[in-house]
Design a protein around this motif. Structure first.
Motif, PDB file in Angstrom:
ATOM      1  N   SER A 166       0.830  -1.202   0.000  1.00 52.86           N
ATOM      2  CA  SER A 166       0.000   0.000   0.000  1.00 52.86           C
ATOM      3  C   SER A 166       0.865   1.253   0.000  1.00 52.86           C
ATOM      4  O   SER A 166       1.991   1.250   0.503  1.00 52.86           O
ATOM      5  CB  SER A 166      -0.907   0.003   1.239  1.00 52.86           C
ATOM      6  OG  SER A 166      -1.546   1.255   1.401  1.00 52.86           O
ATOM      7  N   SER A 167       0.326   2.347  -0.545  1.00 53.26           N
ATOM      8  CA  SER A 167       1.045   3.628  -0.534  1.00 53.26           C
ATOM      9  C   SER A 167       0.840   4.381   0.772  1.00 53.26           C
ATOM     10  O   SER A 167       1.464   5.425   0.998  1.00 53.26           O
ATOM     11  CB  SER A 167       0.589   4.500  -1.710  1.00 53.26           C
ATOM     12  OG  SER A 167      -0.805   4.773  -1.618  1.00 53.26           O
ATOM     13  N   GLU A 168      -0.008   3.870   1.634  1.00 49.86           N
ATOM     14  CA  GLU A 168      -0.250   4.501   2.936  1.00 49.86           C
ATOM     15  C   GLU A 168       0.919   4.238   3.879  1.00 49.86           C
ATOM     16  O   GLU A 168       1.418   3.112   3.969  1.00 49.86           O
ATOM     17  CB  GLU A 168      -1.538   3.953   3.551  1.00 49.86           C
ATOM     18  CG  GLU A 168      -1.838   4.456   4.950  1.00 49.86           C
ATOM     19  CD  GLU A 168      -3.015   3.742   5.577  1.00 49.86           C
ATOM     20  OE1 GLU A 168      -3.268   3.957   6.788  1.00 49.86           O
ATOM     21  OE2 GLU A 168      -3.665   2.946   4.878  1.00 49.86           O
ATOM     22  N   GLY A 173       3.273  -0.916  14.373  1.00 51.53           N
ATOM     23  CA  GLY A 173       2.437  -2.049  14.758  1.00 51.53           C
ATOM     24  C   GLY A 173       1.763  -2.725  13.588  1.00 51.53           C
ATOM     25  O   GLY A 173       1.510  -3.930  13.619  1.00 51.53           O
ATOM     26  N   GLN A 174       1.456  -1.974  12.533  1.00 50.34           N
ATOM     27  CA  GLN A 174       0.777  -2.538  11.368  1.00 50.34           C
ATOM     28  C   GLN A 174       1.681  -3.434  10.525  1.00 50.34           C
ATOM     29  O   GLN A 174       1.178  -4.284   9.778  1.00 50.34           O
ATOM     30  CB  GLN A 174       0.230  -1.415  10.475  1.00 50.34           C
ATOM     31  CG  GLN A 174      -0.970  -0.681  11.041  1.00 50.34           C
ATOM     32  CD  GLN A 174      -1.398   0.455  10.127  1.00 50.34           C
ATOM     33  OE1 GLN A 174      -0.753   1.495  10.053  1.00 50.34           O
ATOM     34  NE2 GLN A 174      -2.478   0.239   9.410  1.00 50.34           N
ATOM     35  N   VAL A 175       2.982  -3.229  10.630  1.00 53.16           N
ATOM     36  CA  VAL A 175       3.882  -3.940   9.698  1.00 53.16           C
ATOM     37  C   VAL A 175       4.960  -4.761  10.386  1.00 53.16           C
ATOM     38  O   VAL A 175       5.911  -5.190   9.738  1.00 53.16           O
ATOM     39  CB  VAL A 175       4.532  -2.941   8.707  1.00 53.16           C
ATOM     40  CG1 VAL A 175       3.504  -2.446   7.706  1.00 53.16           C
ATOM     41  CG2 VAL A 175       5.194  -1.776   9.426  1.00 53.16           C
ATOM     42  N   VAL A 180       8.185  -4.359   3.668  1.00 51.01           N
ATOM     43  CA  VAL A 180       7.489  -3.171   3.168  1.00 51.01           C
ATOM     44  C   VAL A 180       8.193  -2.678   1.909  1.00 51.01           C
ATOM     45  O   VAL A 180       9.370  -2.298   1.958  1.00 51.01           O
ATOM     46  CB  VAL A 180       7.462  -2.050   4.229  1.00 51.01           C
ATOM     47  CG1 VAL A 180       6.810  -0.788   3.661  1.00 51.01           C
ATOM     48  CG2 VAL A 180       6.720  -2.517   5.477  1.00 51.01           C
ATOM     49  N   PHE A 181       7.478  -2.685   0.797  1.00 53.57           N
ATOM     50  CA  PHE A 181       8.071  -2.168  -0.425  1.00 53.57           C
ATOM     51  C   PHE A 181       8.045  -0.647  -0.436  1.00 53.57           C
ATOM     52  O   PHE A 181       7.135  -0.014   0.116  1.00 53.57           O
ATOM     53  CB  PHE A 181       7.339  -2.704  -1.655  1.00 53.57           C
ATOM     54  CG  PHE A 181       7.775  -4.083  -2.059  1.00 53.57           C
ATOM     55  CD1 PHE A 181       9.015  -4.282  -2.645  1.00 53.57           C
ATOM     56  CD2 PHE A 181       6.957  -5.176  -1.835  1.00 53.57           C
ATOM     57  CE1 PHE A 181       9.433  -5.556  -3.010  1.00 53.57           C
ATOM     58  CE2 PHE A 181       7.353  -6.450  -2.202  1.00 53.57           C
ATOM     59  CZ  PHE A 181       8.600  -6.638  -2.784  1.00 53.57           C
ATOM     60  N   VAL A 182       9.072  -0.079  -1.060  1.00 53.80           N
ATOM     61  CA  VAL A 182       9.216   1.373  -1.182  1.00 53.80           C
ATOM     62  C   VAL A 182       9.154   1.728  -2.665  1.00 53.80           C
ATOM     63  O   VAL A 182       9.871   1.157  -3.480  1.00 53.80           O
ATOM     64  CB  VAL A 182      10.560   1.837  -0.580  1.00 53.80           C
ATOM     65  CG1 VAL A 182      10.732   3.328  -0.751  1.00 53.80           C
ATOM     66  CG2 VAL A 182      10.635   1.448   0.900  1.00 53.80           C
ATOM     67  N   PHE A 187       9.096   1.905 -10.199  1.00 56.82           N
ATOM     68  CA  PHE A 187       8.530   0.841  -9.370  1.00 56.82           C
ATOM     69  C   PHE A 187       7.500   1.462  -8.437  1.00 56.82           C
ATOM     70  O   PHE A 187       7.847   2.284  -7.579  1.00 56.82           O
ATOM     71  CB  PHE A 187       9.638   0.144  -8.577  1.00 56.82           C
ATOM     72  CG  PHE A 187       9.196  -1.097  -7.854  1.00 56.82           C
ATOM     73  CD1 PHE A 187       9.148  -2.320  -8.512  1.00 56.82           C
ATOM     74  CD2 PHE A 187       8.832  -1.050  -6.523  1.00 56.82           C
ATOM     75  CE1 PHE A 187       8.753  -3.474  -7.851  1.00 56.82           C
ATOM     76  CE2 PHE A 187       8.436  -2.190  -5.845  1.00 56.82           C
ATOM     77  CZ  PHE A 187       8.392  -3.410  -6.519  1.00 56.82           C
ATOM     78  N   LYS A 188       6.233   1.097  -8.597  1.00 59.49           N
ATOM     79  CA  LYS A 188       5.145   1.799  -7.928  1.00 59.49           C
ATOM     80  C   LYS A 188       4.472   1.014  -6.816  1.00 59.49           C
ATOM     81  O   LYS A 188       3.414   1.408  -6.336  1.00 59.49           O
ATOM     82  CB  LYS A 188       4.086   2.207  -8.961  1.00 59.49           C
ATOM     83  CG  LYS A 188       4.604   3.123 -10.069  1.00 59.49           C
ATOM     84  CD  LYS A 188       5.158   4.422  -9.507  1.00 59.49           C
ATOM     85  CE  LYS A 188       5.604   5.356 -10.627  1.00 59.49           C
ATOM     86  NZ  LYS A 188       6.208   6.605 -10.082  1.00 59.49           N
TER      87      LYS A 188
END
Length: 299
Positions: A166-168, A173-175, A180-182, A187-188
Motif C-alpha cells: 500500500s502507498s499509505e 504495529g501494522q507492519v 514493506v516495499f518502497v 517501481f510503484k
C-alpha cells in the motif's frame, strides 16, 4: 572534471591494489565475517512502540545493498544480506534486471550472484525468526525491460500477507514481521519515498564537501520525518568517473565518512527527543555506526 577513457585501465589497476588493503573498525567495515558483540540486540525494533509511524523513526540502511562483487569500483558492501539484517540494517536498496521470468540482482552490468527470489527468501526467514522487525525494500529496475520488473514482483508476492504494498504510511504495529516495499520512479509498489540527495550528489571529489552535503540532507530529512513519505539520505558516494576523485572508491569514501557520521549523529544524543533522520543508506557500515543510527530513536 570527467576522467578521460585513456586513463581508465591505469586507474583500475591502482584501484585493484587499493582494494586489497582491508580495514575493520567499529564504524567502517569491509570484513565479510560479521562479529556481533554479546550486548547487541538483533530485534531492535521491538523497543519502538506500535503507534509510531514508519516515516517517523531513524532507520539504518545500505546503499546498493547486494553490491558485494565487481572489484573496488563496484563493491559497496562486505556483509551478505543475512548478516546485514542481523547487524541491524532495515532498508535495502536493490537493483534488478528482468530476464524472462527471473529477476537478477545487479550493480550496473555486474551480476551480484543472487536473484530477487533468493533475496525474498532470506528476508522471510529473518522476519520469521524476528517478528518484531520490519524490512524496507526498494526495487530499482535496471538495464533492459524495466517495465516488466513490477509485474514479476507482483506475481512473486501474490497472496503473501506479510508484504506491504500500500502507498499509505503504516504504523510500526501494522507492519511488524512484514516486508514493506518502497516505491520510486519505475517501481510503484509500496510507500512513497522522498530523497534528500539531488543529481550528482553521489560524486565525491572532496570528502569534506561530501560531509557538508550530508549535514544539509540530514537537516532536510528532519523536516519531513513523520509525514506521508519515507525520507532517505545517502552517506555513500564515489569519485570514480571524476578526475580529482578518481581514487575515491565507494570503500575509501566510506572509510572516511563513516567515523565522521557516527560523531555527527552522537552530538544529538543529549537531546530528548532525539531528531528523526529517516532512512540513512550507507556503504560498508560497521556495527557501532549502525547502533548509533538506531540510537537516534529515543523520545
Amino acid at each position: 572534471m570527467k576522467i578521460s577513457q585513456n586513463c581508465v585501465p591505469v586507474v583500475h589497476i591502482v584501484l585493484l591494489f587499493i582494494g586489497l588493503c582491508h580495514g575493520n573498525d567499529s564504524f567502517f567495515n569491509d570484513n565479510g565475517n560479521l562479529q556481533l558483540p554479546k550486548t547487541n540486540i538483533i530485534g531492535w525494533m521491538e523497543a519502538i512502540e506500535d503507534f509510531y509511524l514508519l516515516s517517523g523513526i531513524t532507520i539504518p540502511g545500505t546503499h546498493d545493498s547486494m553490491a558485494l562483487y565487481g572489484g573496488p569500483v563496484a563493491e559497496c558492501q562486505a556483509w551478505d544480506l543475512k548478516d546485514q539484517l542481523r547487524a541491524g540494517i532495515r532498508y535495502l536498496d536493490l537493483r534488478v534486471f528482468a530476464l524472462e521470468d527471473t529477476l537478477y540482482v545487479m550493480h550496473g552490468v555486474m551480476y551480484q550472484h543472487t536473484t530477487f527470489s533468493e533475496v525474498l527468501q532470506t528476508i522471510r526467514e529473518f522476519l520469521s525468526e524476528f517478528g518484531s522487525e520490519v524490512v524496507l525494500v526498494r526495487v530499482k529496475p535496471d538495464l533492459f525491460d524495466k517495465d516488466r520488473v513490477e509485474g514479476i514482483v507482483e506475481s512473486m508476492i501474490s497472496n503473501d500477507n506479510d508484504v506491504w504494498v500500500s502507498s499509505e504510511i503504516p504504523s510500526i504495529g501494522q507492519v511488524r514481521g512484514k516486508l514493506v516495499f518502497v516505491q520510486k520512479e519505475d517501481f510503484k509498489l509500496g510507500v512513497p519515498l522522498l530523497e534528500t540527495d539531488t543529481k550528482g550528489d553521489y560524486e565525491v571529489t572532496d570528502v569534506a564537501d561530501k560531509e557538508k552535503k550530508i549535514v544539509t540532507h540530514l537537516t532536510q530529512a528532519t523536516e519531513f520525518c513523520g509525514g506521508d513519505n519515507l525520507v532517505l539520505t545517502y552517506s555513500s558516494g564515489t569519485g570514480i568517473g571524476t578526475f580529482w576523485g578518481m581514487f575515491l572508491t565507494p570503500k575509501r569514501v566510506a572509510e572516511k565518512v563513516n567515523p565522521w557520521l557516527d560523531q555527527y549523529l552522537r552530538q544529538f544524543f543529549a537531546d530528548l527527543p532525539r531528531p528523526c533522520f529517516g532512512i540513512i543508506a550507507m556503504d560498508f557500515p560497521g556495527v557501532d555506526l549502525i547502533q548509533t543510527v538506531i540510537g537516534s530513536n529515543k523520545w
